[in-house]
Enzyme design. Sequence first.
Site, PDB file in Angstrom:
ATOM      1  N   LYS A  25      47.091  -7.884  38.603  1.00 35.48           N
ATOM      2  CA  LYS A  25      46.930  -8.026  37.145  1.00 35.48           C
ATOM      3  C   LYS A  25      48.269  -8.326  36.474  1.00 35.48           C
ATOM      4  O   LYS A  25      48.353  -9.196  35.611  1.00 35.48           O
ATOM      5  CB  LYS A  25      46.352  -6.720  36.575  1.00 35.48           C
ATOM      6  CG  LYS A  25      46.566  -6.534  35.089  1.00 35.48           C
ATOM      7  CD  LYS A  25      45.888  -5.292  34.568  1.00 35.48           C
ATOM      8  CE  LYS A  25      46.772  -4.125  34.202  1.00 35.48           C
ATOM      9  NZ  LYS A  25      47.785  -4.265  33.204  1.00 35.48           N
ATOM     10  N   ASN A  26      49.313  -7.595  36.905  1.00 34.85           N
ATOM     11  CA  ASN A  26      50.585  -7.719  36.194  1.00 34.85           C
ATOM     12  C   ASN A  26      51.401  -8.939  36.602  1.00 34.85           C
ATOM     13  O   ASN A  26      52.515  -9.139  36.126  1.00 34.85           O
ATOM     14  CB  ASN A  26      51.382  -6.420  36.326  1.00 34.85           C
ATOM     15  CG  ASN A  26      50.714  -5.294  35.537  1.00 34.85           C
ATOM     16  OD1 ASN A  26      49.825  -5.548  34.712  1.00 34.85           O
ATOM     17  ND2 ASN A  26      51.115  -4.065  35.789  1.00 34.85           N
ATOM     18  N   CYS A 123      48.130   0.320  27.001  1.00 29.26           N
ATOM     19  CA  CYS A 123      47.813   1.730  27.181  1.00 29.26           C
ATOM     20  C   CYS A 123      48.702   2.613  26.316  1.00 29.26           C
ATOM     21  O   CYS A 123      49.866   2.294  26.071  1.00 29.26           O
ATOM     22  CB  CYS A 123      48.017   2.084  28.652  1.00 29.26           C
ATOM     23  SG  CYS A 123      46.739   1.344  29.672  1.00 29.26           S
ATOM     24  N   ASP A 325      52.744   3.534  37.838  1.00 29.36           N
ATOM     25  CA  ASP A 325      51.288   3.318  37.842  1.00 29.36           C
ATOM     26  C   ASP A 325      50.599   3.917  39.077  1.00 29.36           C
ATOM     27  O   ASP A 325      49.386   3.986  39.125  1.00 29.36           O
ATOM     28  CB  ASP A 325      50.982   1.818  37.774  1.00 29.36           C
ATOM     29  CG  ASP A 325      51.599   1.192  36.554  1.00 29.36           C
ATOM     30  OD1 ASP A 325      51.067   1.372  35.469  1.00 29.36           O
ATOM     31  OD2 ASP A 325      52.655   0.542  36.690  1.00 29.36           O
ATOM     32  N   VAL A 347      59.763   6.673  33.902  1.00 31.99           N
ATOM     33  CA  VAL A 347      59.577   5.344  33.297  1.00 31.99           C
ATOM     34  C   VAL A 347      58.977   5.452  31.895  1.00 31.99           C
ATOM     35  O   VAL A 347      59.454   4.825  30.947  1.00 31.99           O
ATOM     36  CB  VAL A 347      58.721   4.435  34.206  1.00 31.99           C
ATOM     37  CG1 VAL A 347      58.543   3.061  33.569  1.00 31.99           C
ATOM     38  CG2 VAL A 347      59.356   4.300  35.580  1.00 31.99           C
TER      39      VAL A 347
END
Length: 452
Positions: A25-26, A123, A325, A347
């Site tokens: 996705k990223n 998010c 993540d 992070v």
Amino acid sequence: MTVNDVLTVHGGTPLHGRIRVRGAKNLVSKAMVAALLGDAPSRLYDVPRIRDVEVVRGLLELHGVRVSDGAEDGELVLDPANVASANSDEINVHAGSSRIPILLCGPLLHRLGHAFIPDLGGCHIGPRPIDFHIQALREFGAVVDKAADGMHLTAPNGLHGTKLELPYPSVGATEQVLLTAVMANGVTELRNAAVEPEIIDLICVLQKMGAIIKVHTDRVIEIQGVPRLGGYTHRPIPDRIEAASWAAAALATGGDIEVLGAEQVDMMTFLNVFRSVGGAYEVTDMRPPRNGSPGQEGKIRFWHPGGELKAVALETDVHPGFMTDWQQPLVVALTQARGLSIVHETVYEQRLGYTEALNSMGATIQVYRDCLGGTPCRFGRRDFKHSAVIAGPSKLHAADLVIPDLRAGFSHLIAALAAEGTSRVYGVDLINRGYEDFEAKLAALGAHAERA
Ligand code: EPZ
């Protein structure tokens, strides 16, 4: 949230079977933005059907990029021949839906001389400022006006190469610099750049388009601007966050999941921790077809080998550290490990809020303002609860859960699957932002879950 946005999960069944992950996705979303810079069509393979891709597709189409599905499942063709200004009201429909629009700044300034960026979404895992982006764009020569509806940018004297140093190796700000510098006048030197695999893959995309980018040691990237870029054909790196999420699900439920498409190289840090906790995995490398013998898809099988899981101490960090993540899904498995596990999130300042939901299911997790890792981080002195101590093993029981953000959402789902009893998970549609067909995958793995 709609009435139907609820998943009823009957937990306690180990997940068994195989699922496939597609392009990260990223990376995919950024590669789609890069297509805007070319003067010829680009072709991207293995694009997952997720909401973030839909948002970027919508934004590109508003700006005149023709986006169509190619012949192969997951293939997208992006034709930027008719790039044009978009109406700000139409752009604003996408306000709050994703962080990607900020990355359109450089490409739109190059193509149109102006850009309008709506309020960002993504998010809710901390304030998520965009100061590094704005500072960098200004140093390239952009004029940035912040207004109530969003951000208006122009470049009256064009964009020119510059020397920049990021205060923190931000993924998004590094991508911003890359997407702007590739067609800026002259050379750009970026120090303290992020070097995540998705960034290196974006550099590969840009290089295919005609860019000249050197990645030096010590987080230094040098970009020599070129006057024009063409299209690209690219197969992205697999989604290492999704792969790790399913790995954590296998461990937390005592199951066995084969993740087709997963690759070892970008998951090495995760694999080390997975093994230290007591999880087992087996890597099968991808083999291209050769001399008449069929090829083989790469995959990693993750499973719980039985016995007790072990507590670990880990710290999230920029690449090559342990990804932020990966943290939330893995913590669910850590609730099943004997002893005290420590997680220091360095992070994002507010990425441990989801632990309350796990506690409501029987977990014992305490969050602290102190830096409980080996290295003090920038949040230690700023009053953020960013360290967690997880005492285990805890028997998880069913609960009603509301999904707060994408990765925490997936961890809620894993917890519900691992818990005894029937949980209701509200807001599951959010998971579609980053996990393709997750309900079909859950069914394929033998999970007992249904809508409402
Ligand atoms: C990307 O977000 C990912 N999102 C995130 O994944 C991921 O968690 C993150 O990188 C770190 O790996 C996308 O690629 C779309 P950052 P990004 O800029 O680029 C601070 C997911 O679930 N910062 O590297 O927004 C920031 O507040 C998502 O897939 C500033 O202070 O992350 C954070 O503390 C969630 N000012 C840190 O840097 C800025 O201008 C890292 O953020 C920019 C960032």
